[in-house]
Design a protein around this motif. Structure first.
Motif, PDB file in Angstrom:
ATOM      1  N   UNK A 145      66.769  40.055   5.058  1.00  0.00           N
ATOM      2  CA  UNK A 145      66.356  41.493   5.508  1.00  0.00           C
ATOM      3  C   UNK A 145      67.320  41.725   6.794  1.00  0.00           C
ATOM      4  N   UNK A 146      67.275  41.066   7.691  1.00  0.00           N
ATOM      5  CA  UNK A 146      68.125  41.350   8.932  1.00  0.00           C
ATOM      6  C   UNK A 146      69.589  41.877   8.302  1.00  0.00           C
ATOM      7  N   UNK A 147      70.083  41.346   7.438  1.00  0.00           N
ATOM      8  CA  UNK A 147      71.512  41.656   6.980  1.00  0.00           C
ATOM      9  C   UNK A 147      71.565  42.859   6.300  1.00  0.00           C
ATOM     10  N   UNK A 148      70.417  43.101   5.617  1.00  0.00           N
ATOM     11  CA  UNK A 148      70.518  44.648   4.890  1.00  0.00           C
ATOM     12  C   UNK A 148      70.079  45.491   5.938  1.00  0.00           C
ATOM     13  N   UNK A 149      69.434  45.300   6.855  1.00  0.00           N
ATOM     14  CA  UNK A 149      69.183  46.390   7.861  1.00  0.00           C
ATOM     15  C   UNK A 149      70.359  46.607   8.700  1.00  0.00           C
ATOM     16  N   UNK A 150      71.140  45.638   9.178  1.00  0.00           N
ATOM     17  CA  UNK A 150      72.560  45.524   9.765  1.00  0.00           C
ATOM     18  C   UNK A 150      73.504  46.439   8.845  1.00  0.00           C
ATOM     19  N   UNK A 151      73.386  46.200   7.664  1.00  0.00           N
ATOM     20  CA  UNK A 151      74.231  46.867   6.693  1.00  0.00           C
ATOM     21  C   UNK A 151      74.106  48.440   6.578  1.00  0.00           C
ATOM     22  N   UNK A 152      72.865  48.811   6.968  1.00  0.00           N
ATOM     23  CA  UNK A 152      72.353  50.141   6.768  1.00  0.00           C
ATOM     24  C   UNK A 152      72.539  50.796   8.344  1.00  0.00           C
ATOM     25  N   UNK A 153      71.973  50.254   9.166  1.00  0.00           N
ATOM     26  CA  UNK A 153      71.974  50.857  10.461  1.00  0.00           C
ATOM     27  C   UNK A 153      73.043  50.603  11.549  1.00  0.00           C
ATOM     28  N   UNK A 154      73.707  49.422  11.458  1.00  0.00           N
ATOM     29  CA  UNK A 154      74.891  49.169  12.207  1.00  0.00           C
ATOM     30  C   UNK A 154      74.474  48.760  13.548  1.00  0.00           C
ATOM     31  N   UNK A 155      73.449  48.681  14.105  1.00  0.00           N
ATOM     32  CA  UNK A 155      72.994  48.696  15.328  1.00  0.00           C
ATOM     33  C   UNK A 155      71.936  47.461  15.539  1.00  0.00           C
ATOM     34  N   UNK A 156      72.238  46.490  16.239  1.00  0.00           N
ATOM     35  CA  UNK A 156      71.325  45.313  16.281  1.00  0.00           C
ATOM     36  C   UNK A 156      69.832  45.723  16.791  1.00  0.00           C
ATOM     37  N   UNK A 157      69.581  46.527  17.638  1.00  0.00           N
ATOM     38  CA  UNK A 157      68.394  46.896  18.189  1.00  0.00           C
ATOM     39  C   UNK A 157      67.461  47.618  17.030  1.00  0.00           C
ATOM     40  N   UNK A 158      68.302  48.586  16.330  1.00  0.00           N
ATOM     41  CA  UNK A 158      67.642  48.993  15.147  1.00  0.00           C
ATOM     42  C   UNK A 158      67.177  48.412  14.113  1.00  0.00           C
ATOM     43  N   UNK A 159      68.243  47.405  13.951  1.00  0.00           N
ATOM     44  CA  UNK A 159      67.976  46.590  12.633  1.00  0.00           C
ATOM     45  C   UNK A 159      66.774  45.540  12.861  1.00  0.00           C
ATOM     46  N   UNK A 160      66.593  45.134  14.149  1.00  0.00           N
ATOM     47  CA  UNK A 160      65.704  44.510  14.547  1.00  0.00           C
ATOM     48  C   UNK A 160      64.309  45.054  14.297  1.00  0.00           C
TER      49      UNK A 160
END
Length: 157
Positions: free
Chosen positions: A18-33
């Motif tokens: 889930x975190x990798x998908x979020x990073x792939x979409x948002x590209x910012x760690x805080x937003x992904x978390x």
């Protein structure tokens, strides 16, 4: 999904993907978390809506919706300073990750769901809320685009 232990087990197994998908979409760690946390919270609140055995993909769909919400919020905010891109876990694949991030979202999502979360075509299509044939088509187009991008980079080195 009836009990807390089952929810925790599925959430723990899915957390990295889930975190990798979020990073792939948002590209910012805080937003992904933030997106992952919101997805897990909403998944818990609406766990009864998921079909038996499909909770992992239900969480993925919730996460994608949360990422879209964050992207919409970003459009309304003008950052004073652009933060540096999040570091990539494996530096050997820097070119590949850069190429994946360069794909349009409709092609990037099937790649992230298929290869980072290990979904089958059917599961990936359900997670994205699209027909299986559309999922396969987008995955094919994404692979073709990645191949072209990576071949061009090799030519210029």
């Amino acid at each position: 999904m009836a009990d807390r232990q089952e929810y925790e087990r599925v959430a723990e197994e899915s957390l990295s993907a889930l975190y990798k998908i979020a990073m792939g979409m948002l590209r910012q760690e805080a937003d992904a978390r933030d997106a992952v946390q919101q997805a897990l919270l909403k998944g818990w609140e609406k766990k009864e809506s998921a079909r038996e055995g499909m909770f992992r993909w239900y969480l993925t769909r919730i996460l994608i919706n949360e990422c879209h919400n964050i992207q919409r919020q970003r459009m309304r905010v003008f950052p004073v300073e652009t933060p540096p891109d999040a570091e990539i876990e494996n530096p050997d694949y820097t070119d590949l990750y850069a190429a994946i991030h360069a794909l349009p979202e409709d092609l990037r999502l099937p790649v992230l769901v298929k290869y980072l979360q290990g979904a089958s075509e059917k599961e990936g299509a359900m997670a994205l809320g699209i027909p299986v044939t559309t999922f396969k088509n987008r995955l094919h187009r994404a692979r073709k685009a990645l191949r072209k991008m990576l071949d061009q980079e090799v030519m210029f080195e």
